[in-house]
Design a protein around this motif. Structure first.
Motif, PDB file in Angstrom:
ATOM      1  N   ARG A   1       1.251 -11.496   5.468  1.00  0.00           N
ATOM      2  CA  ARG A   1       0.088 -11.996   6.215  1.00  0.00           C
ATOM      3  C   ARG A   1      -0.871 -10.882   6.623  1.00  0.00           C
ATOM      4  O   ARG A   1      -2.080 -10.972   6.311  1.00  0.00           O
ATOM      5  CB  ARG A   1       0.557 -12.783   7.443  1.00  0.00           C
ATOM      6  N   PRO A   2      -0.407  -9.818   7.307  1.00  0.00           N
ATOM      7  CA  PRO A   2      -1.380  -8.800   7.725  1.00  0.00           C
ATOM      8  C   PRO A   2      -2.047  -8.085   6.541  1.00  0.00           C
ATOM      9  O   PRO A   2      -3.238  -7.766   6.609  1.00  0.00           O
ATOM     10  CB  PRO A   2      -0.553  -7.826   8.568  1.00  0.00           C
TER      11      PRO A   2
ATOM     12  N   LYS B   1      -7.127  -7.205   3.670  1.00  0.00           N
ATOM     13  CA  LYS B   1      -7.875  -7.029   2.417  1.00  0.00           C
ATOM     14  C   LYS B   1      -9.033  -8.008   2.331  1.00  0.00           C
ATOM     15  O   LYS B   1     -10.138  -7.643   1.874  1.00  0.00           O
ATOM     16  CB  LYS B   1      -6.943  -7.204   1.218  1.00  0.00           C
ATOM     17  N   ILE B   2      -8.825  -9.230   2.770  1.00  0.00           N
ATOM     18  CA  ILE B   2      -9.927 -10.199   2.780  1.00  0.00           C
ATOM     19  C   ILE B   2     -11.069  -9.696   3.653  1.00  0.00           C
ATOM     20  O   ILE B   2     -12.237  -9.732   3.263  1.00  0.00           O
ATOM     21  CB  ILE B   2      -9.440 -11.580   3.270  1.00  0.00           C
TER      22      ILE B   2
ATOM     23  N   ALA C   1      -0.311  -8.469  -2.222  1.00  0.00           N
ATOM     24  CA  ALA C   1      -1.225  -9.048  -1.233  1.00  0.00           C
ATOM     25  C   ALA C   1      -2.678  -8.710  -1.545  1.00  0.00           C
ATOM     26  O   ALA C   1      -3.568  -9.565  -1.436  1.00  0.00           O
ATOM     27  CB  ALA C   1      -0.856  -8.538   0.159  1.00  0.00           C
ATOM     28  N   ASP C   2      -2.930  -7.465  -1.933  1.00  0.00           N
ATOM     29  CA  ASP C   2      -4.308  -7.046  -2.243  1.00  0.00           C
ATOM     30  C   ASP C   2      -4.870  -7.831  -3.426  1.00  0.00           C
ATOM     31  O   ASP C   2      -6.057  -8.218  -3.428  1.00  0.00           O
ATOM     32  CB  ASP C   2      -4.351  -5.551  -2.554  1.00  0.00           C
TER      33      ASP C   2
ATOM     34  N   LEU D   1      -7.766  -8.538 -13.134  1.00  0.00           N
ATOM     35  CA  LEU D   1      -7.024  -9.304 -12.127  1.00  0.00           C
ATOM     36  C   LEU D   1      -6.012 -10.254 -12.760  1.00  0.00           C
ATOM     37  O   LEU D   1      -4.987 -10.556 -12.154  1.00  0.00           O
ATOM     38  CB  LEU D   1      -7.991 -10.114 -11.257  1.00  0.00           C
ATOM     39  N   THR D   2      -6.305 -10.753 -13.940  1.00  0.00           N
ATOM     40  CA  THR D   2      -5.429 -11.731 -14.584  1.00  0.00           C
ATOM     41  C   THR D   2      -5.158 -11.316 -16.032  1.00  0.00           C
ATOM     42  O   THR D   2      -5.659 -11.938 -16.973  1.00  0.00           O
ATOM     43  CB  THR D   2      -6.059 -13.136 -14.545  1.00  0.00           C
ATOM     44  N   PRO D   3      -4.368 -10.263 -16.227  1.00  0.00           N
ATOM     45  CA  PRO D   3      -4.151  -9.758 -17.583  1.00  0.00           C
ATOM     46  C   PRO D   3      -3.225 -10.623 -18.434  1.00  0.00           C
ATOM     47  O   PRO D   3      -3.117 -10.403 -19.637  1.00  0.00           O
ATOM     48  CB  PRO D   3      -3.520  -8.381 -17.338  1.00  0.00           C
TER      49      PRO D   3
END
Length: 363
Positions: A59-60, A65-66, A285-286, A305-307
């Motif tokens: 969560r943290p 990162k958001i 998380a990132d 991001l989506t390899p």
């Protein structure tokens, strides 16, 4: 007024008009970008809090990162406390509040499918986090879960050595509603089958350590304490309950785990647990946060991001990132969980573990 002067005035007016148009366009574009960032509304739905990782790390890290990527973002947080029904209700709440993207770690990957479909119908994107939910998920980030099971199985075999065929092992595979558990199990079996005898094998609903403790106690009664040579545990929470049962019966055998929980790392030092699997939380998380912000801002997810793609239980091909897990034992604690910032030496080496830390060179 001379012709030259009139020409100069006309040229100056044109220049001013051009600058005005350019300036207005730039302001408009800036305003559009700012509006997109301000419209980042993300629902973060985590499955439970018994496993310490979710509140302490996931969560943290995700929220930080958001906020780094979209300072004006609104984050609505929900924890389902192991209830699939509660999580379905939380999805409904997130949709009603106007969240544009959901980061979803499903309690039950199958039962949440209708909620994912509801989000899709509402134009809301879904990022599956750590566990792949069924339904039209837009992106997924996790670790290579079959590889986790393979690493656990190999570590158990290595620890058993020539005792592998001298008795029986007990397997605790985790929650049957967690698709990751099935992958851990498949990976472990691919290594263990044919090389050890499996005396008892259990699923443990909701990853409950108390249930794992009771299951292990039952296995000891059924198989006999002298016949058990090792225990496969799919995660550290189960390993905690299993370890207590083993200790109560006076049994010391190799025991696996996963998640690199603090108590598990401490058990490595005392020999109560043999290995754990670290899946560094921050990279996962990132990536989830970056996926969510990009989707909220209407950006396509790039190959960085989506390899890869994976197939969900309901048949969808989902753009994905699968990270590589790491084996942690008592000899590499400093090079893994300490170096990666999960814990400091001080966190690990409390007074109760001071001697064990000294023997392991962890000072």
């Amino acid at each position: 007024m001379t012709r030259t002067l009139r020409a100069a005035i006309a040229l100056a007016g044109t220049a001013v008009l051009s600058l005005s148009v350019v300036g207005t366009s730039g302001v408009a574009q800036s305003a559009t970008g700012a509006a997109a960032r301000q419209d980042v509304k993300i629902g973060l739905l985590l499955p439970e809090s018994k496993t310490t990782r979710y509140e302490k790390f996931d969560r943290p890290y995700i929220e930080a990162k958001i906020k780094e990527l979209a300072p004006g973002a609104r984050i609505d947080y929900y924890n389902a406390a192991e209830s699939a029904t509660t999580q379905q209700q939380q999805v409904n709440t997130a949709l009603a509040k106007g969240d544009k993207v959901l980061i979803l770690d499903a309690v039950d990957a199958k039962s949440i499918q209708s909620s994912v479909e509801k989000a899709k119908a509402a134009g809301v994107k879904v990022v599956a986090y750590d566990r792949l939910a069924q339904g039209p998920v837009d992106a997924y980030v996790s670790y290579d879960n079959r590889k986790v099971g393979e690493l656990q199985g190999k570590a158990l075999l290595d620890a058993l050595g020539d005792k592998a065929d001298s008795g029986e092992i007990v397997m605790h595979n985790g929650s049957p509603t967690d698709p990751n558990a099935a992958e851990f199990k498949a990976g472990a079996h691919s290594v263990l089958d044919g090389k050890v005898k499996i005396g008892k094998e259990y699923d443990t609903p909701n990853w409950d350590p108390n249930n794992a403790n009771q299951q292990m106690s039952g296995a000891i009664s059924a198989l006999g304490k002298d016949n058990i040579v090792g225990v496969y545990s799919a995660n550290d929470g189960l390993a905690a309950g299993i370890s207590t049962a083993l200790k109560a019966a006076g049994i010391s055998v190799p025991l696996t785990g996963q998640d690199a929980q603090l108590d598990a790392v401490q058990r490595l030092l005392t020999g109560a647990q043999t290995i754990t699997i670290e899946k560094p939380y921050k990279p996962e998380a990132d990536i989830a946060a970056t996926m969510a912000v990009d989707l909220a801002e209407g950006k396509p997810l790039g190959k960085d991001l989506t390899p890869t793609t994976v197939t969900s239980g309901s048949g969808e091909k989902v753009p994905s990132t699968l990270l590589t897990p790491v084996v942690v034992n008592k000899d590499n604690i400093k090079e893994t969980v300490v170096k990666d910032g999960l814990y400091t030496v001080k966190d690990i080496c409390t007074p109760a573990y001071a001697d064990a830390c000294k023997k392991a060179g962890l000072e």
